[in-house]
Design an enzyme around this catalytic site. Structure first.
Site, PDB file in Angstrom:
ATOM      1  N   ASP A  68       0.816  -1.221   0.000  1.00 59.73           N
ATOM      2  CA  ASP A  68       0.000   0.000   0.000  1.00 59.73           C
ATOM      3  C   ASP A  68       0.849   1.272   0.000  1.00 59.73           C
ATOM      4  OD1 ASP A  68      -1.959  -1.896   0.317  1.00 59.73           O
ATOM      5  OD2 ASP A  68      -2.916  -0.927   2.032  1.00 59.73           O
ATOM      6  N   HIS A  78       3.689  -2.482   2.957  1.00 59.79           N
ATOM      7  CA  HIS A  78       3.774  -1.133   2.395  1.00 59.79           C
ATOM      8  C   HIS A  78       5.062  -0.965   1.597  1.00 59.79           C
ATOM      9  CE1 HIS A  78       0.816  -0.694   5.597  1.00 59.79           C
ATOM     10  NE2 HIS A  78       0.348   0.345   4.930  1.00 59.79           N
TER      11      HIS A  78
HETATM   12 ZN    ZN Z   1      -2.560   3.030   3.383  1.00 59.57          ZN
END
Ligand code: ZN
Length: 284
Positions: A98, A247
């Site tokens: 992400d 991430h």
């Molecule tokens: Zn996020």
């Protein structure tokens, strides 16, 4: 370009489509006259007839390969990845990254490792980052990875009005389509925070909504610069159909090769996000 050159180009096209081993069957010079009669733009490249007894086989083209992707999994209410039908492998994980696209070096690092393990992941991107770095979105797409929608500004969409939440979702659909020619099929709300209104907006945009079922906690400051901690967090929560939240962060890039190796050693394989469909009618 002269007519001769065009003909030469057309002949080359035919040659390359026939494959090297068929060189001997290539149109000899006398056939050039018949070729000349055809306007280059209307030249149709036909497949050579398959001779009986030839062992040679046409390698599957990229397009044919893409066509063979069939829906195998869906995301259930706990945001786990589960098979559409009995008999499909359950020991799988979905890899997701992400908050990008941020930097080419990190993206290349992640995708080099994904390629090494023949894995595909969803990169959930924010619109404001795509606007700054459209070339990085193209990079992720061109390297064969899948783009997901993570809203424009990375704000808590549960707190927003219908029109603002819709804008946050739909403007990402638009900029992604403008940049890579297709709209995301997956949506993940920032902070995993949503409500019925957001579910409806995502459905209106024909996307599959998901948060995650296995958080690597790579975003947490206590795990900063600690790839081992990221790996540990994922392994501790590991279950069949783990939807793993990671991430675009340097220590996650560093952790990924070892994490994927350990998952493989435990018998897990990586779900190709393109095989994830809507929830089939009979299930759940
Ligand atoms: Zn996020």
């Amino acid at each position: 370009m002269s007519k001769k050159l065009l003909l030469f180009a057309a002949a080359c096209l035919i040659l390359s489509s026939c494959g090297q081993k068929q060189d001997q069957t290539v149109v000899p010079t006398e056939n050039n006259t018949s070729l000349e009669a055809t306007a280059p733009e209307t030249v149709t490249v036909t497949e050579p007839p398959v001779e009986a007894g030839t062992e040679e086989q046409e390698p599957p083209s990229q397009a044919a390969e893409e066509e063979t992707i069939t829906p195998l999994y869906h995301i259930n209410k706990a945001y786990r990845v589960v098979p559409n039908e009995e008999g499909t492998e359950t020991k799988v994980v979905l890899l997701t990254f992400d908050d990008g696209p941020k930097e080419q070096e990190m993206i290349d690092g992640l995708i080099d490792t994904l390629d090494k393990h023949k894995a595909k992941a969803i990169f959930f991107v924010n619109g404001y980052r795509v606007e700054t770095h459209p070339e990085l979105l193209k990079l992720i797409h061109d390297r064969g990875q899948i783009i997901g929608n993570h809203s424009w500004d990375h704000i808590d969409l549960k707190k927003e009005s219908e029109s603002e939440a819709r804008k946050q979702v739909e403007e990402v659909q638009a900029i992604v389509e403008e940049t890579i020619g297709e709209r995301p099929r997956f949506f993940r709300p920032p902070f995993g925070s949503g409500n019925d209104q957001l579910h409806q907006i995502v459905e209106d945009n024909d996307m599959i909504y998901m948060t995650w079922s296995n958080g690597s906690l790579d975003w947490d400051s206590k795990n900063k610069n600690k790839p081992e901690a990221v790996i540990q967090n994922v392994l501790e929560q590991l279950h069949a159909g783990s939807n793993i939240l990671m991430h675009e962060l340097p220590w996650t890039v560093e952790a990924l090769d070892s994490l994927l190796t350990q998952l493989e050693e435990k018998g897990y394989s990586f779900v190709d996000p393109r095989t994830i469909s809507e929830v089939p009618e009979q299930s759940e």
